[in-house]
Design an enzyme around this catalytic site. Structure first.
Site, short mmCIF file in Angstrom:
data_model
loop_
_atom_site.label_atom_id
_atom_site.label_comp_id
_atom_site.label_asym_id
_atom_site.label_seq_id
_atom_site.Cartn_x
_atom_site.Cartn_y
_atom_site.Cartn_z
CG ASP A 45 -0.33 -3.60 5.41
OD1 ASP A 45 -0.88 -2.64 4.85
OD2 ASP A 45 -0.66 -4.02 6.53
CG ASP A 46 -0.16 0.48 3.82
OD1 ASP A 46 -1.21 -0.14 3.57
OD2 ASP A 46 -0.04 1.25 4.79
CB CYS A 85 -5.53 -2.94 6.40
SG CYS A 85 -3.99 -2.05 6.34
NE ARG A 89 -4.68 -6.44 5.21
CZ ARG A 89 -3.43 -6.87 5.23
NH1 ARG A 89 -3.15 -8.08 5.68
NH2 ARG A 89 -2.45 -6.10 4.81
CE LYS A 152 -2.77 -5.14 8.59
NZ LYS A 152 -2.33 -3.75 8.35
CG HIS A 154 -6.38 -5.33 10.01
ND1 HIS A 154 -5.84 -4.21 9.43
CD2 HIS A 154 -7.06 -4.89 11.10
CE1 HIS A 154 -6.17 -3.15 10.12
NE2 HIS A 154 -6.91 -3.53 11.14
CB SER A 177 -2.37 -2.01 11.52
OG SER A 177 -3.15 -2.18 10.38
CG HIS A 238 0.80 -0.74 7.92
ND1 HIS A 238 0.93 -0.05 9.10
CD2 HIS A 238 -0.48 -0.53 7.51
CE1 HIS A 238 -0.22 0.54 9.39
NE2 HIS A 238 -1.09 0.26 8.44
CG ASP A 290 -3.06 -3.96 2.32
OD1 ASP A 290 -2.11 -3.27 1.89
OD2 ASP A 290 -3.55 -3.79 3.45
CG ASN A 291 -3.83 -0.25 1.38
OD1 ASN A 291 -4.23 -0.92 2.32
ND2 ASN A 291 -2.82 0.58 1.51
CE LYS A 311 -3.31 2.91 4.98
NZ LYS A 311 -2.49 2.08 5.87
#
Ligand SMILES: [Ca+2]
Length: 489
Positions: A45-46, A85, A89, A152, A154, A177, A238, A290-291, A311
């Site tokens: 995540d991130d 996010c 996803r 996660k 989301h 998150s 994240h 994811d980003n 992001k």
């Protein structure tokens, strides 16, 4: 065709389908030959484009991911379909642009009324991914796979939107998150759930990477008799970032480095479990994020260098991710793929490996990238173009076609460094911009003025795609009752 009919039809046709395995060597685990390959997707995540040793991080040590790259393929031009996010996803799970499944603009319930709620889901969002969407897990479950979601989610925290309603046999993780506060009993932070039940609140975040890894390894070791699909979506890195005491203070890159190095340890534990259970050469492992990195947080965020920004933006740093795939015996060791590929491509590619059909009753944007993954000579990207969407907006902001990337004129977001050294996310008005990513991957030199024909052609592509997507989109899940979930605010 409804989801149930579709899955039933797949099962009926299964016997006639060829089931290509991942590996074919003598080391293959007993009982694994002739059955479709296992699939493990590790989704962070991130995490930034540069935040792996094998993607050039000068300080973060990732020996296990580097080994995965040395034994598999590294994608240099691998994209997610959103720079935040929830929509990212949704794209991974459905093989579709988030706008296609209305997972790009969200709502929140405020005093009983549904109000505009931004670019991701929150603990008071009443919607989620529509239960009738067909996810990777649905496809694989229909082929007899054991399926687990760890980490996660989301994509909606109400009972009708949780992983077990989207093809997963089990779920262990946080539903949104880790910076989303659920004030309850004087506590704050996200709850940790097992299946539909809250088992810890707030989740003890310094232990999450370790516990997710242990859960993943337990799941892998329990699958002696069936092919399996493990979706491990780490909560980290994240913000707020946390690492366990074993890793705390160890990385020269500070806490962010500790966090990535613990995730890398987890990758090593998973590879070890695959090896020890004889599943190693019969398992596709995919690692990506994811980003892009949350640059506003300075050293607590990652790095997307040499890409621009991170992001929340449609620059390369927001949507181009580090990606490594490994499947011994089928994916050649130590290869690099420079063609455009995306997380949306995983659904059709995995469907092919599992002998499942890609849903034919709806538009799927992803394409089979197995020829790219396996280095088939002459294989090129199946995408004529890739479209970039700004979070919480509905029309494409930019398009990539070959080496060219065109931005439409109009408001855009960027991470801006202020005079006193702070980083802020700001909106600015931008002209039409054209970059040649082949010679200018950092998006520094606007060459729109010198290439009017390219500008015209790519502008036409954006307009045509926008029209097509709008005409062939599907709704998000209907709004539910927040009181139905123990994870609601
Ligand atoms: Ca994210």
């Amino acid at each position: 065709m409804k989801r149930r009919d579709f899955l039933g039809a797949m099962g009926a046709g299964a016997a006639a389908l060829v089931l290509p395995g991942c590996g074919t060597t003598a080391r293959q685990g007993a009982g694994q030959a002739g059955r479709p390959p296992n699939v493990v997707i590790i989704f962070t995540d991130d995490q930034g484009y540069q935040d792996l040793g094998c993607f050039g991080s000068p300080l973060i040590r990732t020996p296990h991911l580097d080994r995965m790259a040395a034994e598999g393929v590294r994608f240099t031009d691998f994209y997610v379909a959103a720079s935040v996010c929830s929509p990212s996803r949704a794209a991974l799970m459905t093989g579709c642009y988030p706008q296609r499944v209305h997972m790009n603009v969200f709502t929140r319930l405020v005093k009983g009324e549904e109000k505009p709620g931004g670019g991701v889901l929150f603990q008071n969002s009443p919607r989620g991914l529509h239960p009738d969407e067909i996810t990777i897990a649905d496809l694989l479950k229909g082929r007899g796979y054991a399926t687990a979601c760890v980490g996660k989610w989301h994509l909606g925290h109400l009972p009708q939107f949780l992983p077990m309603r989207q093809g997963f046999d089990s779920y262990f993780g946080i539903p949104y998150s880790n910076d989303m506060n659920v004030a309850r009993d004087g506590k704050s932070g996200p709850p940790l759930m097992r299946n539909g039940t809250v088992v810890e609140h707030p989740a003890r975040q310094d232990t999450l990477t370790r516990r997710y890894t242990e859960e993943a390894v337990r799941f892998i070791r329990a699958q002696a008799d069936r092919p399996f699909f493990l979706y491990l979506a780490h909560t980290m890195p994240h913000i707020p970032i946390h690492a366990s005491s074993t890793f705390l203070g160890k990385s020269p890159r500070g806490l962010y480095g500790d966090v990535i190095e613990e995730i890398d340890w987890g990758v090593g534990e998973i590879l070890k479990a695959l090896d020890e259970t004889g599943a190693d050469e019969h398992t596709l492992v995919v690692f990506t994020s994811d980003n892009g990195p949350w640059l506003q947080f300075g050293a607590r965020g990652g790095s997307a260098l040499p890409l621009r920004d991170g992001k929340g933006t449609v620059f390369e740093g927001g949507m181009r991710e580090p990606c490594v795939m490994r499947c011994p015996g089928r994916i050649p060791a130590g290869t690099i793929c420079r063609e455009v590929a995306t997380t949306m491509d995983l659904l059709p590619t995995i469907a092919r490996l599992a002998g499942a059909s890609v849903p034919g009753d709806r538009v799927i944007d992803g394409r089979d990238i197995w020829p790219l993954m396996t280095g088939r000579p002459g294989a090129t990207s199946p995408h004529e173009a890739f479209y970039y969407y700004q979070p919480a907006e509905t029309a494409p902001k930019a398009v990539r076609c070959g080496p060219w990337k065109l931005f439409r004129p109009g408001p855009r977001y960027e991470t801006h460094k202020t005079d006193d050294g702070k980083f802020v996310h700001r909106r600015f008005d931008a002209p039409v911009e054209l970059y040649h990513l082949g010679t200018d991957v950092g998006e520094t030199r606007n060459v729109a003025g010198e290439n009017p024909e390219v500008v015209r052609r790519l502008t036409g592509m954006i307009e045509a795609f926008d029209k097509d997507l709008t005409a062939h989109s599907r709704p998000a899940g209907p709004a539910g009752d927040l009181a139905s979930s123990p994870a609601s605010a």
